[in-house]
Design an enzyme around this catalytic site. Sequence first.
Site, PDB file in Angstrom:
ATOM      1  CB  SER A   1      35.930  40.825  44.408  1.00  0.00           C
ATOM      2  OG  SER A   1      34.707  40.550  45.049  1.00  0.00           O
TER       3      SER A   1
ATOM      4  CG  HIS B   1      40.770  42.510  43.541  1.00  0.00           C
ATOM      5  ND1 HIS B   1      40.094  42.580  42.349  1.00  0.00           N
ATOM      6  CD2 HIS B   1      40.321  41.399  44.168  1.00  0.00           C
ATOM      7  CE1 HIS B   1      39.274  41.557  42.265  1.00  0.00           C
ATOM      8  NE2 HIS B   1      39.390  40.826  43.346  1.00  0.00           N
TER       9      HIS B   1
ATOM     10  CD  GLU C   1      41.165  45.296  39.596  1.00  0.00           C
ATOM     11  OE1 GLU C   1      40.607  44.441  40.314  1.00  0.00           O
ATOM     12  OE2 GLU C   1      40.639  45.748  38.559  1.00  0.00           O
TER      13      GLU C   1
ATOM     14  CG  ASN D   1      35.431  40.861  39.730  1.00  0.00           C
ATOM     15  OD1 ASN D   1      35.509  39.766  39.168  1.00  0.00           O
ATOM     16  ND2 ASN D   1      35.919  41.066  40.943  1.00  0.00           N
TER      17      ASN D   1
END
Length: 283
Positions: free
Chosen positions: A119, A140, A152, A190
């Site tokens: 992540s 991801h 992602e 994130n």
Amino acid sequence: MSIQTIGVIGAGQMGNGIAHVFAQAGFQVLMQDISEAFTQKGLATIDKNLQRGVDKGKMSAEEKTAVLGRVKLTTRLEDLADCDLVIEAATEKWEVKKLIFETLDAACKPGTILASNTSSISITKLAAVTKRPEAFIGMHFMNPVPVMQLIEVIRGLATSEATFEAVMELSRKLGKTPIPCNDFPGFVSNRVLMPMINEAIYALYEGVASVESIDGIMKLGMNHPMGPLALADFIGLDSCLFILNVLREGLGDPKYRPCPLLIKYVDAGWLGKKSGRGFYDYA
Ligand code: CAA
């Protein structure tokens, strides 16, 4: 580049979800974890999540059996040597991932693509522990993997165009939507999500509103499926803290400093849903 067999490292929440979606899309999957108990638990979770579809009439019992039949288990990384793509979803610790990728790089056939579901750890840095940085990429997935549409796709500095295109095409075969980005701390997901979660925790810490009010305002006001505090519990408060620290160290900006209340909860072992307590009680 034809990808048929998939190795998945880690049978936890993300790993078993990734194995689930590949098997459901018709791929042969080999799921690895460090103990047989972990791999069996991961398989039982896939069984349980597939059963949701059977119960709702979206999948027949025979289809479920066929999907489960495509997931094989192992505790040895070397058994993944012949996979066309191996995706790592192990614990978010640099030393653990480094060892996994060094071992995979030595064991896997030439041409195997190595991917990480990290992540926030640098894809470029992980790729550099292997002798095949051009065949290394970030994939991801979002939690819960069988439900969430996005993958992602993160290009490391050395990721080749052929690797990138193969992974984009593979992601579409899963029925997901791959969206590319470059390799910087927290990628896009994130980098944008964690400051929102952190700010919600600051709002609680400063007494702006209660847990229920903060989540209610964000859910109803922004049309989010979950409030940020419920989402933090769902992701895991230790994971949120880890990612915020990666953002702060990697980007050097104090705006990413984790809220002291988040640090305190993690110190207390209140990690969210997985530990039974976070901003909410799950007992
Ligand atoms: N596996 C399979 N199916 C699942 C599932 C799972 N683990 N969890 C839920 N589902 C299915 C349900 O069966 C249901 O299916 P139908 O639509 O066919 O009925 C559907 O998902 C919705 O589930 P529920 O009705 O039980 O609950 P809900 O409507 O409240 O949705 C949710 C649950 C999908 C988790 C929703 O609240 C949501 O989308 N939350 C936000 C999740 C999110 O933001 N994820 C990203 C986190 S960040 C991340 O993962 C990356 C990182 O690096 C931190």
